[in-house]
Each structure stands twice: as structure tokens, then as C-alpha cells.
Design an enzyme around this catalytic site. Structure first.
Site, short mmCIF file in Angstrom:
data_model
loop_
_atom_site.label_atom_id
_atom_site.label_comp_id
_atom_site.label_asym_id
_atom_site.label_seq_id
_atom_site.Cartn_x
_atom_site.Cartn_y
_atom_site.Cartn_z
N GLU A 125 0.85 -1.19 0.00
CA GLU A 125 0.00 0.00 0.00
C GLU A 125 0.88 1.24 0.00
O GLU A 125 2.02 1.19 0.47
CB GLU A 125 -0.89 0.00 1.25
CG GLU A 125 -0.10 0.18 2.53
CD GLU A 125 -0.83 -0.30 3.78
OE1 GLU A 125 -1.05 -1.52 3.90
OE2 GLU A 125 -1.14 0.55 4.63
N ASP A 129 2.67 10.46 2.90
CA ASP A 129 3.63 11.39 3.50
C ASP A 129 2.89 12.44 4.33
O ASP A 129 2.63 13.54 3.89
CB ASP A 129 4.46 12.05 2.40
CG ASP A 129 5.73 12.65 2.95
OD1 ASP A 129 6.01 12.47 4.15
OD2 ASP A 129 6.46 13.29 2.17
N CYS A 427 41.39 20.80 15.59
CA CYS A 427 39.97 21.05 15.87
C CYS A 427 39.69 22.54 15.72
O CYS A 427 40.36 23.36 16.36
CB CYS A 427 39.64 20.59 17.29
SG CYS A 427 37.98 21.09 17.81
N CYS A 430 38.74 24.08 19.38
CA CYS A 430 39.63 24.21 20.54
C CYS A 430 41.10 24.16 20.16
O CYS A 430 41.97 24.32 21.01
CB CYS A 430 39.31 23.13 21.59
SG CYS A 430 39.83 21.48 21.10
N CYS A 451 37.56 20.68 25.00
CA CYS A 451 36.95 21.17 23.76
C CYS A 451 35.51 21.62 24.04
O CYS A 451 34.66 20.81 24.39
CB CYS A 451 36.95 20.09 22.69
SG CYS A 451 36.13 20.63 21.18
S1 IVH Z 1 2.32 1.06 9.07
C1 IVH Z 1 3.73 -0.80 13.00
N1 IVH Z 1 1.41 1.96 6.79
O1 IVH Z 1 5.25 5.80 7.97
C2 IVH Z 1 3.68 -0.18 11.65
N2 IVH Z 1 2.77 3.41 8.08
O2 IVH Z 1 8.04 5.27 8.54
C3 IVH Z 1 2.94 1.08 11.62
N3 IVH Z 1 3.05 5.63 7.12
O3 IVH Z 1 5.03 6.18 11.43
C4 IVH Z 1 3.09 1.86 10.40
N4 IVH Z 1 1.81 5.31 5.33
O4 IVH Z 1 3.40 7.53 9.96
C5 IVH Z 1 2.15 2.23 7.86
N5 IVH Z 1 0.48 2.66 4.78
C6 IVH Z 1 1.21 2.91 5.85
C7 IVH Z 1 1.82 4.16 6.04
C8 IVH Z 1 2.60 4.37 7.17
C9 IVH Z 1 2.56 6.17 5.99
C10 IVH Z 1 3.95 6.31 8.06
C11 IVH Z 1 3.58 6.21 9.51
C12 IVH Z 1 4.78 5.62 10.20
C13 IVH Z 1 5.86 5.93 9.22
C14 IVH Z 1 7.00 4.96 9.36
#
Ligand code: IVH
Length: 706
Positions: A125, A129, A427, A430, A451
Site C-alpha cells: 500500500e 507522507d 579542531c 579548541c 573542547c
Molecule cells: S504502518 C507498526 N502503513 O510511515 C507499523 N505506516 O516510517 C505502523 N506511514 O510512522 C506503520 N503510510 O506515519 C504504515 N500505509 C502505511 C503508512 C505508514 C505512511 C507512516 C507512519 C509511520 C511511518 C514509518
């Protein structure tokens, strides 16, 4: 209710009225969250809250600390209240190419002990974002919405979630307790319109839809959120009083039936090859979706398999996010800055002519280390075909998701007369020598505690979220206190003497710009609260090289108490002796990490600073993970030979979840050997040492899973 106009109130009347409003509103709040029928309509409730705020504005000194306007949803300037997630909110491990995905399938099969030809389905799926949100329903009613936060605790944004049309407020035929998780996001069209409105009214625009969604959800005034066009896709869950289905795909279908929006590109696939085809198809449609996605998420479909696979420290073993290729842009390299980190590492940072990459303006990028600038990897291999990077060059920058931008390539045809970059040997902070140890790509400042950059970075690490996490004492404040003459914080122990030193100081904090009596009181209280600290957080906070969060957890689980840990580290001799052997026998602790911890404890100045700190603290023993009454909690277990009912990885994860330590080899510290057929020298050694040995069935009986 006959109400007097606020402007005509006497002080006495206002005081009584605030008390009345506070009690009416708190009863209404409770009724709303725990009973089926709210006592007041939304409009009545809002009117009471507005009146409360109006009186508080007219009589600010009468405002109560527990005023209703401080509760979520009120137009207040405080922060959100915190919510502890009933089930941790995890993030996802990433796959960057097809091979990572095949590797994911192989790892899952190995862990579950499934043959290559045994059926194993996945869902695929889009990875939306936006930002994740957990919605809690009790008896069908939405009672709480919380952001992910650090995964364990998030922010209570219930009032805001209630304004989002995609989120059902009431569901029927659902489990009595049901937490639905998903992503809050903003569509491209809504984002463009929102920015156009903001610009027209002289406001600030958002850099991308994700920032816009996050900024809109995290409004303290829910009315602002209501005016923002947020959407929600459901894709996961937290606590459930009964399962939603037997499969991931079934659970998604159930969520759709309950009235949640689920993504229509979710597909059940039979193999890694099929998920890769679906990835290609989603990537093709990406530009037409109307909202941002940054990859495709694959999840093992069978929920019983998901349960067996379980979790690593922050990510499930049963899912992976396959990211899209990063976006690229060309720009000019204006200069190279050197930053000194807490372990003394000199990190080169590219200062760039600002350029938009994937919707975000980038003006800095990491250059890793001096070999990277020179066009050679740490292993001596050429990178960028051996092209070095020079100030004045045109460079290609990329950004994948939240990852720090990087410089990927150089356009030699545009190079004029730039000189090769000379990496500093001293560095810059320092002036101490900066040296490279053999085999290390990083040049490090040898200044140690002299430092200032290292010291400040160590302090920032000490107060960071996974360490002491002190409210009101962040990176900015640490820098300020470090430079302060009257009330300096130069080492962690100083934080805990701050209040005492402030009391007798002429330049008291409360009298300074940017501080008020209230914020100073809050700061001192926040510091006071952190005197009580779990062992694992303390170990992590010390900022010892190679000791990240998971290593700190391992050490804490193994040594349980501070005196125990401290004693062992003080007496361990690198490469020799029982303390050294025991440290290295911890599964997950290698020689490099072990040597680094021992060195930290045996360096005079560093050690003195640790002692001064611990004298200020009340260190909490590590809690044995898993059920305290498990017969294997606290035991050191070794697995050997062939296991037939579970894989080695599964056995280890299960044992650890029950609070056992799993070691790779048998020693006098081993409590139990689980030996399958073909067990060899380990079984013999255990017999010699008189260590209890059982077989796989005996183990399953012991942990109650036979
Ligand atoms: S599953 C235990 N499914 O991606 C697993 N996350 O990088 C729970 N996200 O924190 C996450 N689309 O905010 C899942 N189809 C999707 C998602 C998804 C976006 C985000 C989510 C998660 C982050 C992880």
C-alpha cells in the site's frame, strides 16, 4: 442562564464566576469523554469556554492553574497534554531497492521457518507522507486522538481530530476498545489553496503538504484546525479488545466497513515479485494521486505470522517501507563548515546556494568525512568515480524523506579554478590535534573535555528526548547556560545543582530576559523530576561512543543496578578477566562497544564527572522485561543445536521478551542451555559446568507455550 457582561463584572463576582465555569466545564468534559451522552451541546460548551476565557483575559490574576482554558481544545498558549499509548506506535524499517525487498521476504521466511515454496502473502500500500495519528474508540465513540510523539507518548490532539471530516466520531459494530491508526495528510489542491490564502493575507506559507498537515493538526486552537482541509487514511491499529480480522487485508476491509477511509491502492500480493510489480504501478501513478506518497509499505498479511514476528526496538519485523528514489537538484557549493560532535568527530557540512529539493529548500548538506570529500570511501574504494568536491563546484544534492540532504555528484565541466579541499588537522573549536585512528574514516578532536564543542554537544545529548528529556532545557538553553558566567552548566551534574546555585545568586534566572518566575519554577521542577532516572536512560545519556539507545538497554537489562554496572566497568580490564568476558558475552555487545564503555569509566576526568552526576540522582534499577513472574526472567539462556518448532531468531526474541538474556556462548554465568539435536561442544561445556540443560519441548513447557 442570565449572564452579566464581562466588562461590568466586579473582581469578586469574576472570581466566583470562574469557579462556577470551571466546575461546569469539568463535569461536561468528563461526561463527554466517559458517558454516552454529553450534557451540553457543542455550542453551549463553546459558549461557556469563551466566557471563561473572556473573564480570564479581563482578570488575568484570577486565572487558575487548572483553568478549563488550559485543557485541550481551549485557545491557550500552553502545550498539548501527553498521552501514553496503550500500544507503542512504531516506525518502519526501510528498503531502498528491489534486493532489500527480496531480502525482507527471505528474512521473514527464515524467522518463521517457512520453506521457499510455502505460501506467504503480503499487502502492499502507498506510504502516505503525512503524520501518524492514533484514534481511540470506546464503545464506538471517539474518545481520544494522539500523535505519535516518541512512539511511547504522544500529544493529545482530540479536539483537533474531531474537526477532521474523514475521521468517524462514532462507529457501530466495532470492538469495545479499538485504536485505529493512520495518516493525517493534505491534498495537493488543498495545500496550494491554503498557501495562496496565506500569501494573500501576508501570512507565512508552508514548505510542503506534510508540514502544512503537521502544522494544522498541532494547533492549540482547534478552530484553526477546523479551517484547514485535513484528511485521514486508516492503515493500522493499536489496542483492540478483539481482533479486527485474521489478516492485514481483512483488517483494512473491516476498517473501511466501519467508515474509515482506506487507500484504494492497497493490494494483497503473493510474493516479493508481485509486490515489486505493484510498487512499479504505484510509482507510475504517483504524480496523479493528488497527495504526497514517499514509498510503498509491505506487510505480512497473516496476523498470526505478524504476532510471531513481533518487533525490534522501534520497528516491526513484519513490515518494511520501500522508498521511492530520492529527488535530486544541482546547486553551487559556497563553502565547507566543520562541525565538532560530542564524540569529537569533525563533520564537514556543505554550505549550499539554497535550492528546492523535493519541495524543501536545502542550504546545507552532509559531506560525511574527509574521504568522502576526496572521492574515496573509507575502504579506499572510489566514489563519484573518484571525483573530489571543491568549494565553488556545482554539486548534485539529494534528499530522501526526512533524511539529511547529501551531496551525490559533482559537475566537473563547470569547475573553474577551485583548489582541492584541505581537511583541517586541528579542531576548529579548541585547536587540539584532530587525528584519525587506523581504520576509522572520521577525524576526531583529541581535546576531550577541554573542547567546548564536544562538551556542549555532550550536554545536548544528555538532555535530549531519549536521554534525560528535561522540559524547558533543550539545545538552545544548554548553549546559553554553557556560556553563562553566573550560573554555568558545564557538565551534567551542574544541571542538578542549578536551582541551589540560583537561590544564592545575584543574577537570578527569574530576573533575566526570556525567563519569568513561572518558567524558572517550571524548569527547576522539570529538573527535579528527572533526578529519578531509569538505569537505561542514564547509560544512554552519558554519551559514550557506540552506546546508542539499544546498547544502553542491553547493558541496563544485564547489570540491572547502577552499582553493579559501575563496579563491573571499573574493574573490567580490556581483553581480559571475568568482567570483560561477561560484558562481551552479552548478545549484541561487541568488542568495540565494550572497550568504549570500559575506557569511559576508567578515564579519570570523565569518571569524576560521572560520579558527580550520579551523586545527584536516584537511579532506578532496570525492570526485568516481560512478565516478572516468568521463570526465565533475569536468567541467562543459551540456545544450541537445531530447533524444530521455531527458528533461532524467534526463540531469542521470545526469550528476551520474557526478560531472559540470550548469550551466544556457555560460561559460568549461563543459567540454562536449550539444546536441540546436533548440539555439540556447548552441551559438553554446560555438562562440565553443571549447567541445567533442557530440550526444545522442555523450553516451551517452561515458558508456558507447549
Ligand atoms: S504502518 C507498526 N502503513 O510511515 C507499523 N505506516 O516510517 C505502523 N506511514 O510512522 C506503520 N503510510 O506515519 C504504515 N500505509 C502505511 C503508512 C505508514 C505512511 C507512516 C507512519 C509511520 C511511518 C514509518
Amino acid at each position: 442562564m442570565s449572564e452579566k457582561d464581562v466588562s461590568s463584572l466586579t473582581e469578586e463576582y469574576a472570581k466566583a464566576e470562574l469557579e462556577r465555569l470551571s466546575s461546569v466545564l469539568s463535569v461536561a468534559n468528563r461526561a463527554y469523554h466517559t458517558q454516552d451522552a454529553p450534557e451540553l451541546s457543542d455550542a453551549e460548551y463553546d459558549a461557556l469556554k469563551r466566557r471563561n476565557t473572556a473573564i480570564e483575559t479581563a482578570f488575568p490574576h484570577l486565572k487558575h492553574v487548572d483553568s478549563p482554558s488550559e485543557q485541550v481544545g481551549g485557545p491557550v498558549n500552553e502545550t498539548f497534554s501527553k498521552v501514553t499509548h496503550a500500544v507503542r506506535m512504531m516506525s518502519l524499517a526501510n528498503a531502498f531497492d528491489d534486493n532489500d525487498v527480496r531480502e525482507f521476504e527471505d528474512t521473514v521466511r527464515r524467522y518463521l521457518g517457512l520453506q521457499k515454496d510455502a505460501p506467504l502473502a503480503f499487502t502492499a500500500e502507498p506510504k502516505i507522507d503525512g503524520l501518524s495519528l492514533s484514534l481511540r474508540y470506546e464503545d464506538g465513540r471517539l474518545v481520544q486522538a494522539a500523535t505519535r510523539g516518541d512512539g511511547a507518548t504522544g500529544e493529545n490532539v482530540t479536539a483537533n481530530a474531531l474537526t477532521i471530516a474523514d475521521i468517524p466520531k462514532q462507529v457501530s459494530d466495532a470492538p469495545a476498545i479499538m485504536e485505529i491508526r493512520g495518516e493525517v495528510y493534505m491534498s495537493h489542491a488543498d495545500f496550494a489553496a491554503l498557501n495562496a490564502r496565506a500569501e494573500a493575507s501576508g501570512g507565512k506559507s508552508f514548505a510542503n503538504p506534510r508540514n502544512a498537515a503537521a502544522g494544522s493538526l498541532r494547533q492549540l486552537d482547534a478552530e484553526i484546525t477546523r479551517a484547514r482541509p485535513l484528511r485521514f487514511f486508516a492503515y493500522a491499529w493499536g489496542e483492540l479488545s478483539e481482533p479486527l480480522a485474521d489478516t492485514q487485508n481483512g483488517a483494512i476491509e473491516r476498517m473501511a466497513k466501519l467508515g474509515f477511509k482506506t487507500n484504494e491502492l492497497t493490494k494483497r500480493c503473493q510474493s516479493a515479485e508481485e509486490v515489486l510489480r505493484h510498487y512499479a504501478s504505484i510509482e507510475e501513478q504517483r504524480a496523479l494521486l493528488g497527495y504526497d506518497i514517499d514509498g510503498v509499505v509491505y506487510k505480512v498479511d497473516d496476523l498470526e505470522y505478524q504476532r510471531r514476528l513481533g518487533f525490534r526496538s522501534a520497528t516491526p519485523r513484519w513490515a518494511i517501507a520501500h522508498k521511492f528514489q530520492a529527488e535530486l537538484a544541482w546547486t553551487e557549493l559556497l563553502g565547507i563548515d566543520i562541525q565538532v560532535g560530542r564524540t569529537g568527530a569533525l563533520s564537514p557540512v556543505a554550505r549550499l546556494k539554497p535550492v528546492t529539493v523535493g519541495g524543501v529548500v536545502v542550504s546545507n548538506a552532509t559531506l560525511h568525512n574527509e574521504d568522502y570529500i576526496a572521492g574515496r570511501g573509507a575502504d579506499g574504494q572510489e566514489i563519484r568515480n573518484g571525483k573530489d568536491i571543491r568549494v565553488g563546484d556545482w554539486v548534485q544534492v539529494y534528499r530522501a524523506g526526512d533524511v539529511i540532504p547529501k551531496v551525490a555528484d559533482v559537475d566537473l565541466s563547470k569547475r573553474s579554478n577551485g583548489q582541492p579541499y584541505v581537511f583541517p588537522q586541528k579542531c576548529p573549536e579548541c585547536g587540539s590535534d584532530a587525528v584519525r585512528e587506523q581504520g576509522d574514516a572520521i577525524r576526531r578532536c583529541t581535546g576531550g573535555i577541554i573542547c567546548p564543542a564536544q562538551t556542549v554537544e555532550k550536554l545536548k545529548h544528555f538532555v535530549s528526548r531519549a536521554a534525560f528529556d528535561i522540559d524547558g532545557l533543550g539545545a538552545k538553553q544548554v548553549e546559553m547556560f554553557f556560556a553563562d558566567q553566573a550560573l554555568p552548566i558545564r557538565e551534567p551534574a551542574d544541571i542538578f545543582t542549578l536551582a541551589e546555585r540560583d537561590a544564592g545568586n545575584v543574577s537570578k534566572l527569574a530576573n533575566r530576559d526570556g525567563f519569568g518566575t513561572k518558567s524558572v519554577k517550571n524548569l527547576f521542577q522539570a529538573i527535579e523530576e528527572k533526578r529519578k532516572i531509569p538505569l537505561e536512560r542514564l547509560i544512554f545519556a552519558l554519551g559514550i561512543r557506540h552506546v546508542g539507545e539499544s546498547a544502553a538497554k542491553l547493558l541496563a537489562a544485564n547489570y540491572v543496578t547502577w552499582p553493579n554496572f559501575e563496579h563491573a566497568m571499573t574493574h573490567a580490564q580490556i581483553g581480559d578477566g571475568p568482567d570483560w568476558v561477561a560484558l562481551n558475552a552479552i548478545d549484541g555487545v561487541g568488542h568495540v562497544l565494550a572497550a568504549s564503555v570500559v575506557t569511559a569509566f576508567q578515564q579519570e576526568q570523565e569518571r569524576a564527572s560521572i560520579d558527580r552526576l550520579v551523586a545527584q540522582l536516584n537511579v532506578q534499577d532496570a525492570v526485568q522485561r516481560g512478565s516478572a513472574d516468568s521463570p526465565v526472567a533475569g536468567k541467562t539462556v543459551v540456545f544450541t543445536g537445531t530447533l524444530e518448532k521455531m527458528t533461532r531468531a524467534e526463540a531469542k526474541a521470545r526469550a528476551e521478551a520474557l526478560g531472559a538474556k540470550v548469550a551466544g556462548s556457555v560460561s559460568a554465568k549461563t543459567d540454562l542451555l536449550v539444546a536441540g539435536p546436533g548440539a555439540g561442544s556447548k552441551a559438553k561445556k554446560a555438562a562440565d559446568l553443571g549447567i541445567e540443560t533442557i530440550d526444545e519441548d522442555g523450553w516451551l513447557t517452561l515458558i508456558g507455550e507447549a
